[in-house]
Scaffold this motif. Sequence first.
Motif, PDB file in Angstrom:
ATOM      1  N   ALA A  60      43.906  46.318  44.337  1.00 37.25           N
ATOM      2  CA  ALA A  60      42.632  45.598  44.444  1.00 37.25           C
ATOM      3  C   ALA A  60      42.819  44.122  44.450  1.00 37.25           C
ATOM      4  N   SER A  62      41.836  41.070  46.041  1.00 38.50           N
ATOM      5  CA  SER A  62      40.770  40.266  45.912  1.00 38.50           C
ATOM      6  C   SER A  62      40.632  39.923  44.173  1.00 38.50           C
ATOM      7  N   VAL A  63      40.679  41.126  43.651  1.00 43.93           N
ATOM      8  CA  VAL A  63      40.372  41.065  42.203  1.00 43.93           C
ATOM      9  C   VAL A  63      41.426  40.084  41.387  1.00 43.93           C
ATOM     10  N   HIS A  67      41.937  36.570  39.318  1.00 49.05           N
ATOM     11  CA  HIS A  67      42.509  36.663  38.022  1.00 49.05           C
ATOM     12  C   HIS A  67      43.545  35.464  38.044  1.00 49.05           C
ATOM     13  N   GLN A  95      34.455  38.600  50.609  1.00 45.40           N
ATOM     14  CA  GLN A  95      35.446  38.486  49.134  1.00 45.40           C
ATOM     15  C   GLN A  95      36.129  37.072  49.023  1.00 45.40           C
TER      16      GLN A  95
END
Length: 339
Positions: A60, A62-63, A67, A95
């Motif tokens: 994932a 983009s997540v 972070h 995104q």
Amino acid sequence: MNAHDGLLYSVLDLSPILEGETAAQSFRHSLSLAQHTEKLGYHRYWVAEHHNIPGVASAATSVVIGHIAGGTSTIRVGSGGIMLPNHAPLVIAEQFGTLESLYPGRIDLGLGRAPGGDQLTARALRRGLGSSGDTFPADVQELLGFLGPPVPGQRVQAVPGQGLNVPLYLLGSSTFSATLAAELGLPFAFASHFAPELLHQALDIYRSHFQPSKVLEKPHVMIGVNIFAADTDEEARRLFTSLQQVFLNLVRGRPRQLQPPVDDMGRLWTPTEAAQVDRMTRCSAIGGPAAFRRQIEMLLNDTGADEIIATAHIYDQQARLRSFEIAAGVFKELRQFNS
């Protein structure tokens, strides 16, 4: 002036999952490395999209970028890369428009045309999307449209994303993306850290066909390099065996979590397997500070790269941090030497 005065040095991180650990621990290690390399002067920190691979936590993407960007303050953060055929361009524009809105002026969007996994996984990801490597040029153009200024009559816009002009980079391990990056006047990153065979051919095509654009006046070449720097040559070679095991497992079709280093790879592989792994890991710099510097200089002289994007599958986190620290010292010396 020295040929390497303008050298940029950056990080590529796959958030490796160590044998016996979890993805949660991998993300903590990645943030620690990002904060460390930011202090050391690295230019950008990229994470890569991979799927259904036991030793890679950055699916994932983009997540994970959010972070990393949230835990740092100056280093650029982005994808190396997003595998665009897995996604609708509008989704990626939204995104990365969101990321750019949260962390303005710090987000990069590197794009690849491979699936980031096997074909069965690609089908599970894409369902009825209809995209493939063949549609990559059109998908890139569509994405550029969603990130650029809106045009009259444009009924579908990326919100956020439209007009934010998040910088795009094309990634590749063949000549296809080199040609496209040249045509579009975009920076080009070659995946020489795992697929060095077509490196020189791709760079020749990119440089010779480059068309200046609004974002780039002249070619910008990035090369992926595996870095295993340590206080001694012997220690660096031992650390390198973790990466050799990664590629050995890939050759055998059995990817695993990142394994600890070993004293003797000869007990683990056949001569044929060893030759295959050697070919795949040819673009690596392994050694104590002096040997490491010689190898980096050879790579730069051989490729004329504008930027090294360094990656290190090192099992011990402290040794990983130390590797990037030693490498940063070498990169800074190369920039300053005879300047």
